[in-house]
Design a protein around this motif. Structure first.
Motif, PDB file in Angstrom:
ATOM      1  N   VAL A 113       0.846  -1.186   0.000  1.00  0.00           N
ATOM      2  CA  VAL A 113       0.000   0.000   0.000  1.00  0.00           C
ATOM      3  C   VAL A 113       0.884   1.240   0.000  1.00  0.00           C
ATOM      4  O   VAL A 113       1.853   1.314   0.750  1.00  0.00           O
ATOM      5  N   SER A 114       0.560   2.196  -0.858  1.00  0.00           N
ATOM      6  CA  SER A 114       1.335   3.447  -0.879  1.00  0.00           C
ATOM      7  C   SER A 114       0.407   4.612  -1.157  1.00  0.00           C
ATOM      8  O   SER A 114      -0.664   4.458  -1.747  1.00  0.00           O
ATOM      9  N   TYR A 115       0.836   5.789  -0.718  1.00  0.00           N
ATOM     10  CA  TYR A 115       0.105   7.023  -0.987  1.00  0.00           C
ATOM     11  C   TYR A 115       1.152   8.119  -1.100  1.00  0.00           C
ATOM     12  O   TYR A 115       1.439   8.846  -0.147  1.00  0.00           O
ATOM     13  N   ASP A 116       1.778   8.210  -2.277  1.00  0.00           N
ATOM     14  CA  ASP A 116       2.931   9.074  -2.448  1.00  0.00           C
ATOM     15  C   ASP A 116       2.591  10.527  -2.728  1.00  0.00           C
ATOM     16  O   ASP A 116       3.491  11.345  -2.930  1.00  0.00           O
ATOM     17  N   VAL A 117       1.277  10.867  -2.769  1.00  0.00           N
ATOM     18  CA  VAL A 117       0.925  12.283  -2.853  1.00  0.00           C
ATOM     19  C   VAL A 117       1.448  13.003  -1.614  1.00  0.00           C
ATOM     20  O   VAL A 117       1.870  14.153  -1.666  1.00  0.00           O
ATOM     21  N   ARG A 118       1.434  12.295  -0.484  1.00  0.00           N
ATOM     22  CA  ARG A 118       2.042  12.808   0.754  1.00  0.00           C
ATOM     23  C   ARG A 118       3.150  11.842   1.156  1.00  0.00           C
ATOM     24  O   ARG A 118       3.026  11.126   2.142  1.00  0.00           O
ATOM     25  N   GLY A 119       4.218  11.796   0.392  1.00  0.00           N
ATOM     26  CA  GLY A 119       5.269  10.816   0.596  1.00  0.00           C
ATOM     27  C   GLY A 119       6.562  11.414   1.105  1.00  0.00           C
ATOM     28  O   GLY A 119       6.599  12.513   1.681  1.00  0.00           O
ATOM     29  N   PRO A 120       7.694  10.710   0.876  1.00  0.00           N
ATOM     30  CA  PRO A 120       8.989  11.144   1.402  1.00  0.00           C
ATOM     31  C   PRO A 120       9.419  12.537   0.943  1.00  0.00           C
ATOM     32  O   PRO A 120      10.056  13.263   1.712  1.00  0.00           O
ATOM     33  N   ALA A 121       9.065  12.916  -0.293  1.00  0.00           N
ATOM     34  CA  ALA A 121       9.475  14.245  -0.760  1.00  0.00           C
ATOM     35  C   ALA A 121       8.794  15.345   0.044  1.00  0.00           C
ATOM     36  O   ALA A 121       9.382  16.406   0.281  1.00  0.00           O
ATOM     37  N   LEU A 122       7.547  15.108   0.468  1.00  0.00           N
ATOM     38  CA  LEU A 122       6.880  16.096   1.312  1.00  0.00           C
ATOM     39  C   LEU A 122       7.583  16.188   2.661  1.00  0.00           C
ATOM     40  O   LEU A 122       7.733  17.286   3.208  1.00  0.00           O
ATOM     41  N   ASP A 123       8.034  15.051   3.191  1.00  0.00           N
ATOM     42  CA  ASP A 123       8.802  15.081   4.439  1.00  0.00           C
ATOM     43  C   ASP A 123      10.055  15.922   4.273  1.00  0.00           C
ATOM     44  O   ASP A 123      10.422  16.714   5.152  1.00  0.00           O
ATOM     45  N   GLU A 124      10.724  15.754   3.134  1.00  0.00           N
ATOM     46  CA  GLU A 124      11.940  16.528   2.872  1.00  0.00           C
ATOM     47  C   GLU A 124      11.618  18.015   2.731  1.00  0.00           C
ATOM     48  O   GLU A 124      12.351  18.877   3.228  1.00  0.00           O
ATOM     49  N   ALA A 125      10.502  18.320   2.065  1.00  0.00           N
ATOM     50  CA  ALA A 125      10.098  19.722   1.918  1.00  0.00           C
ATOM     51  C   ALA A 125       9.820  20.358   3.280  1.00  0.00           C
ATOM     52  O   ALA A 125      10.201  21.508   3.536  1.00  0.00           O
ATOM     53  N   MET A 126       9.195  19.598   4.162  1.00  0.00           N
ATOM     54  CA  MET A 126       8.905  20.115   5.506  1.00  0.00           C
ATOM     55  C   MET A 126      10.194  20.343   6.278  1.00  0.00           C
ATOM     56  O   MET A 126      10.327  21.328   7.024  1.00  0.00           O
ATOM     57  N   ARG A 127      11.167  19.445   6.109  1.00  0.00           N
ATOM     58  CA  ARG A 127      12.456  19.634   6.772  1.00  0.00           C
ATOM     59  C   ARG A 127      13.144  20.895   6.245  1.00  0.00           C
ATOM     60  O   ARG A 127      13.715  21.680   7.025  1.00  0.00           O
TER      61      ARG A 127
END
Length: 488
Positions: A113-127
């Motif tokens: 199961v994946s939901y990459d609309v809110r994935g690792p890149a969003l985590d990086e953007a938040m950082r």
């Protein structure tokens, strides 16, 4: 020390301690440290070496010296730094062996199961934002941050009814007493999951479009079924490839999902295509599941046709809500309408009713404004006329993308998404997620790659054109400059 060597030692130390990435994130949080999932993934892949403070945090969690992690101490194994002590003539007693700590991992049901609309890149953007970096976000279809406001009469209606909506409602919704076979939910997302849990048996196959809104695939999978993706054809303005749909039907196929208007392509399905889909469902005795959340966001004088109106003899479930059309995404109010030959789905309707009862009810204050929202002035119409904000921003983004060397794109007719393609010969894109991350880190622009929508051909990505034109212009300037030199 080279980044790859640091990554190797980090992996070695984690393996020595039996730690997974999720364990590392937990340990960091327990120590009050900041460590994001995307950060750790980059360290492990050798893309970057952390700052000194993060190295100290990692070495503390792993029980190794910072020097060993960084390669300053060339010991052959990850040994912790030993404090200097005076000689003790008596050997210290051996501590009792502690029982291994029980560890808890995510359910195996989530493995696929994946939901990459809110994935690792969003985590990086938040950082990056935590470090003071401004990110141009073209990734989430959330109207409120971009100045789209809920109509005043809807806000006033909710405020006036708050005292009357403090308790649970009927599990189906406030208006269930007068409207049969309509169930409210906390947005369409909630209802997709509810219906899949009620409908899908292990091994059932559900036809889902590709590209799709990824929650459909995720919920089918989580319910124990198999999402079989039929292709939408870019050369035909992203309409469903009906031959591919037919070819993928088996004896295990239970339902066809359509997303009309489509997210992420913005395609609007004409009546004749819908009629052919109905005939496919009729010939193969399939349920029709139609996601129509963007039905009021249609441009260019086109008309949305609900497929259920064309299939009175079939069992249909239509999904809709107010999040997009009335710009109240955070209020979480959606509904399903069950129509057609309900005798065919009597058992399934019992399952949906059971699932609805189990969660008691959906958000009651949000339910209270549905009648006002649907029956009142439709402010969304002002956005989608040629002079409206959504339409003008759609035209602006489309024209800018068309002018970029190596970019091709189909003009969307609805919703607020566009799904461009990068020339494979020019850019050699083989990894969509890498493209997403490189664009974010180089140009501070956040998009969602095509893979996030279960589109397997690399080189596609989705842009949300909700931000105001000045922001869109800045983001597209950055994208255009990035594409002048970027190659994979």
């Amino acid at each position: 020390m080279a980044q790859t060597a640091f990554a190797e030692r980090l992996r070695e130390a984690m393996e020595e301690q039996g730690l997974k990435q999720v364990d590392m994130l937990r340990l960091a949080a327990e120590r009050g440290g900041k460590l994001g999932k995307s950060q750790l993934s980059q360290y492990l892949s050798g893309k970057t070496v952390p700052r000194q403070a993060v190295v100290a945090l990692l070495s503390d969690m792993l029980g190794v010296s910072a020097g060993w992690l960084l390669g300053e101490d060339e010991d052959a194994s990850p040994q912790p730094a030993q404090p200097t002590t005076h000689a003790d003539p008596k050997p210290a007693p051996m501590p009792k062996e502690a029982a291994p700590m029980r560890k808890f991992d995510k359910s195996s049901k989530l493995d696929h199961v994946s939901y990459d609309v809110r994935g690792p890149a969003l985590d990086e953007a938040m950082r990056m934002e935590e470090d003071g970096i401004n990110i141009l976000k073209l990734n989430i279809g959330n109207p409120a941050p971009f100045g789209f406001r809920t109509p005043d009469e809807v806000v006033q209606d909710m405020a006036s009814q708050l005292r009357d909506t403090e308790g649970y409602s009927d599990s189906r919704g406030l208006f269930a007493v007068t409207m049969n076979d309509i169930y409210t939910g906390n947005g369409v997302s909630d209802l997709i999951n509810l219906v899949m849990q009620a409908m899908v048996e292990t091994g059932d196959e559900i036809l889902v479009p590709s590209p799709d809104y990824p929650l459909w695939t995720a919920c089918v999978t989580l319910a124990g079924g198999r999402a079989v993706h039929y292709l939408c054809d870019e050369q035909a303005d992203w309409l469903p490839d009906l031959d591919d749909m037919r070819a993928k039907i088996t004896s295990n196929t239970k339902a066809i999902v359509i997303i009309n208007p489509n997210n992420p392509t913005g395609a609007l399905y004409p009546r004749e295509v819908l009629e052919e889909i109905v005939e496919i469902a009729r010939q193969n005795q399939l349920i029709i599941l139609s996601d129509e959340i963007y039905d009021r966001l249609v441009m260019d004088g086109e008309e949305h046709v609900s497929i259920a109106s064309l299939a009175p003899d079939l069992f249909c479930i239509t999904f809709n809500g107010l999040s997009k059309s009335h710009m109240i995404a955070g209020w979480r109010i959606g509904w399903i309408s069950i129509s057609g030959n309900k005798r065919l789905g009597k058992g399934l309707m019992e399952g949906i009713h059971m699932m609805s009862n189990m969660r008691l009810c959906s958000n009651v204050p949000a339910q209270s404004i549905v009648q006002t929202a649907l029956g009142g002035y439709q402010s969304v119409k002002n956005y989608v006329v040629p002079t409206g904000r959504v339409c003008k921003q759609r035209d602006f983004v489309y024209e800018r993308l068309c002018a970029m060397d190596g970019v091709s794109v189909v003009k969307p007719k609805a919703a607020f998404y566009i799904f461009p393609k990068l020339d494979p010969k020019k850019f050699n894109i083989t990894d969509d997620e890498q493209f997403q991350l490189d664009l974010l880190q180089d140009k501070r622009v956040l998009i969602v790659p095509g893979k996030g929508f279960n589109w397997e051909t690399p080189g596609y990505f989705r842009i949300v054109y909700l931000p105001r034109r000045a922001v869109l212009g800045e983001a597209l300037d950055q994208l255009e400059d990035f594409l002048k030199y970027y190659r994979q």
